[in-house]
Design a protein around this motif. Structure first.
Motif, PDB file in Angstrom:
ATOM      1  N   ILE A   1       3.938   2.335  -7.914  1.00  0.00           N
ATOM      2  CA  ILE A   1       2.912   1.302  -7.811  1.00  0.00           C
ATOM      3  C   ILE A   1       3.495  -0.069  -8.180  1.00  0.00           C
ATOM      4  CG2 ILE A   1       0.746   0.466  -8.839  1.00  0.00           C
ATOM      5  CD1 ILE A   1      -0.154   3.466  -8.850  1.00  0.00           C
ATOM      6  N   ALA A   2       4.327  -0.107  -9.221  1.00  0.00           N
ATOM      7  CA  ALA A   2       4.959  -1.375  -9.620  1.00  0.00           C
ATOM      8  C   ALA A   2       5.865  -1.892  -8.501  1.00  0.00           C
ATOM      9  CB  ALA A   2       5.752  -1.179 -10.907  1.00  0.00           C
ATOM     10  N   GLU A   3       6.643  -1.002  -7.879  1.00  0.00           N
ATOM     11  CA  GLU A   3       7.507  -1.400  -6.757  1.00  0.00           C
ATOM     12  C   GLU A   3       6.677  -1.899  -5.584  1.00  0.00           C
ATOM     13  OE1 GLU A   3      10.292   1.679  -5.615  1.00  0.00           O
ATOM     14  OE2 GLU A   3      10.711   2.097  -7.732  1.00  0.00           O
ATOM     15  N   ASP A   4       5.548  -1.233  -5.336  1.00  0.00           N
ATOM     16  CA  ASP A   4       4.676  -1.625  -4.234  1.00  0.00           C
ATOM     17  C   ASP A   4       4.100  -3.017  -4.476  1.00  0.00           C
ATOM     18  OD1 ASP A   4       3.306  -0.883  -1.719  1.00  0.00           O
ATOM     19  OD2 ASP A   4       1.489  -0.938  -2.968  1.00  0.00           O
ATOM     20  N   LYS A   5       3.681  -3.292  -5.693  1.00  0.00           N
ATOM     21  CA  LYS A   5       3.144  -4.618  -6.029  1.00  0.00           C
ATOM     22  C   LYS A   5       4.223  -5.684  -5.890  1.00  0.00           C
ATOM     23  CE  LYS A   5      -0.536  -3.235  -9.189  1.00  0.00           C
ATOM     24  NZ  LYS A   5      -0.985  -3.237 -10.594  1.00  0.00           N
ATOM     25  N   LEU A   6       5.422  -5.364  -6.333  1.00  0.00           N
ATOM     26  CA  LEU A   6       6.540  -6.304  -6.221  1.00  0.00           C
ATOM     27  C   LEU A   6       6.850  -6.584  -4.747  1.00  0.00           C
ATOM     28  CD1 LEU A   6       8.757  -7.934  -7.638  1.00  0.00           C
ATOM     29  CD2 LEU A   6      10.183  -5.872  -7.534  1.00  0.00           C
ATOM     30  N   HIS A   7       6.841  -5.575  -3.938  1.00  0.00           N
ATOM     31  CA  HIS A   7       7.106  -5.724  -2.500  1.00  0.00           C
ATOM     32  C   HIS A   7       6.036  -6.620  -1.844  1.00  0.00           C
ATOM     33  CE1 HIS A   7       7.021  -4.398   1.776  1.00  0.00           C
ATOM     34  NE2 HIS A   7       8.321  -4.572   1.623  1.00  0.00           N
TER      35      HIS A   7
ATOM     36  N   GLU B   1      -8.179   4.739  -8.064  1.00  0.00           N
ATOM     37  CA  GLU B   1      -9.076   3.673  -8.512  1.00  0.00           C
ATOM     38  C   GLU B   1      -8.370   2.316  -8.608  1.00  0.00           C
ATOM     39  OE1 GLU B   1     -10.650   5.095 -12.207  1.00  0.00           O
ATOM     40  OE2 GLU B   1     -11.623   6.810 -11.262  1.00  0.00           O
ATOM     41  N   ARG B   2      -7.056   2.311  -8.615  1.00  0.00           N
ATOM     42  CA  ARG B   2      -6.308   1.051  -8.719  1.00  0.00           C
ATOM     43  C   ARG B   2      -6.234   0.295  -7.400  1.00  0.00           C
ATOM     44  NH1 ARG B   2      -1.266   1.775 -12.819  1.00  0.00           N
ATOM     45  NH2 ARG B   2      -2.416   2.740 -14.513  1.00  0.00           N
ATOM     46  N   GLY B   3      -6.656   0.937  -6.318  1.00  0.00           N
ATOM     47  CA  GLY B   3      -6.702   0.252  -5.033  1.00  0.00           C
ATOM     48  C   GLY B   3      -5.366   0.080  -4.340  1.00  0.00           C
ATOM     49  N   ARG B   4      -4.371   0.883  -4.677  1.00  0.00           N
ATOM     50  CA  ARG B   4      -3.048   0.779  -4.055  1.00  0.00           C
ATOM     51  C   ARG B   4      -2.822   1.859  -3.000  1.00  0.00           C
ATOM     52  NH1 ARG B   4      -1.365  -4.067  -4.674  1.00  0.00           N
ATOM     53  NH2 ARG B   4       0.570  -3.317  -3.776  1.00  0.00           N
ATOM     54  N   PHE B   5      -3.753   2.812  -2.885  1.00  0.00           N
ATOM     55  CA  PHE B   5      -3.590   3.929  -1.954  1.00  0.00           C
ATOM     56  C   PHE B   5      -4.351   3.677  -0.656  1.00  0.00           C
ATOM     57  CE2 PHE B   5      -3.164   7.279  -5.581  1.00  0.00           C
ATOM     58  CZ  PHE B   5      -1.858   6.888  -5.814  1.00  0.00           C
TER      59      PHE B   5
ATOM     60  N   MET C   1       0.839  -1.187   0.000  1.00  0.00           N
ATOM     61  CA  MET C   1       0.000   0.000   0.000  1.00  0.00           C
ATOM     62  C   MET C   1       0.880   1.246   0.000  1.00  0.00           C
ATOM     63  SD  MET C   1      -3.084  -1.199   0.008  1.00  0.00           S
ATOM     64  CE  MET C   1      -4.107   0.196   0.325  1.00  0.00           C
ATOM     65  N   ILE C   2       0.345   2.291  -0.585  1.00  0.00           N
ATOM     66  CA  ILE C   2       0.997   3.593  -0.596  1.00  0.00           C
ATOM     67  C   ILE C   2       0.107   4.542   0.192  1.00  0.00           C
ATOM     68  CG2 ILE C   2       1.705   5.540  -2.036  1.00  0.00           C
ATOM     69  CD1 ILE C   2       2.221   3.475  -4.302  1.00  0.00           C
ATOM     70  N   LEU C   3       0.669   5.151   1.231  1.00  0.00           N
ATOM     71  CA  LEU C   3      -0.097   6.148   1.987  1.00  0.00           C
ATOM     72  C   LEU C   3      -0.318   7.369   1.114  1.00  0.00           C
ATOM     73  CD1 LEU C   3       1.387   6.470   5.598  1.00  0.00           C
ATOM     74  CD2 LEU C   3      -0.711   5.345   4.901  1.00  0.00           C
TER      75      LEU C   3
END
Length: 165
Positions: free
Chosen positions: A156-162, A30-34, A1-3
């Motif tokens: 976002i790509a780094e967050d998904k990888l993590h 809308e991508r659900g990463r925040f 997740m990204i704050l």
């Protein structure tokens, strides 16, 4: 997740009850990463409330006990900013957050600039209290002004990888 600062994605949490919606952040929300946060709301400050500013200091100095924040009426709001920042940090740790995108110039969320404390619109270099606390704990903080499509895609790509590790 990204704050992300809640005001950037349309939440009415600012001192004046308004938002500072950032269209790029709203689109990517809308991508659900925040994970939207507002340190000042977490500190139980009302909406609306008088504006507040760090008094010729930075978030780093406030965390070290060497500064204070006041609202426009003269009320000391230092402890509210610290309490809100601590709650955001707990959330960040619970979600293993490594990155935050925060509202520039905010006494909580400013990443490069904060208001000077004279309530005259002037700004100085420095971080807000929450941004400073997050950085102290290894969470990289960006301003919405730092974001481009390319940088956001990369984060976002780094967050998904993590998440997969």
């Amino acid at each position: 997740m990204i704050l992300i600062s809640a005001c950037l994605v349309g939440h009415r949490v600012r001192y004046d009850g308004g938002v500072k919606t950032n269209e790029l952040m709203l689109k990517y929300n809308e991508r659900g990463r925040f994970l939207a946060v507002c340190p000042e709301c977490f500190a139980m400050l009302p909406i609306p409330r008088p504006p507040m500013e760090l008094q010729h200091t930075t978030g780093q100095k406030i965390l070290a006990g060497k500064g204070r924040a006041l609202d426009k009426t003269g009320k000391d709001t230092t402890e509210y900013l610290i309490a809100g920042a601590q709650k955001v940090l707990k959330i960040a740790e619970a979600y293993h957050v490594r990155v935050a995108i925060l509202k520039e110039s905010s006494p909580s969320c400013g990443t490069h600039l904060v208001h000077t404390g004279d309530f005259d619109g002037k700004k100085m270099k420095g971080m807000g209290v929450c941004a400073a606390l997050l950085e102290q704990h290894g969470i990289k903080c960006y301003s919405e002004k730092d974001m481009t499509v390319g940088r956001l895609e990369s984060l976002i790509a780094e967050d998904k990888l993590h998440d997969r590790q």
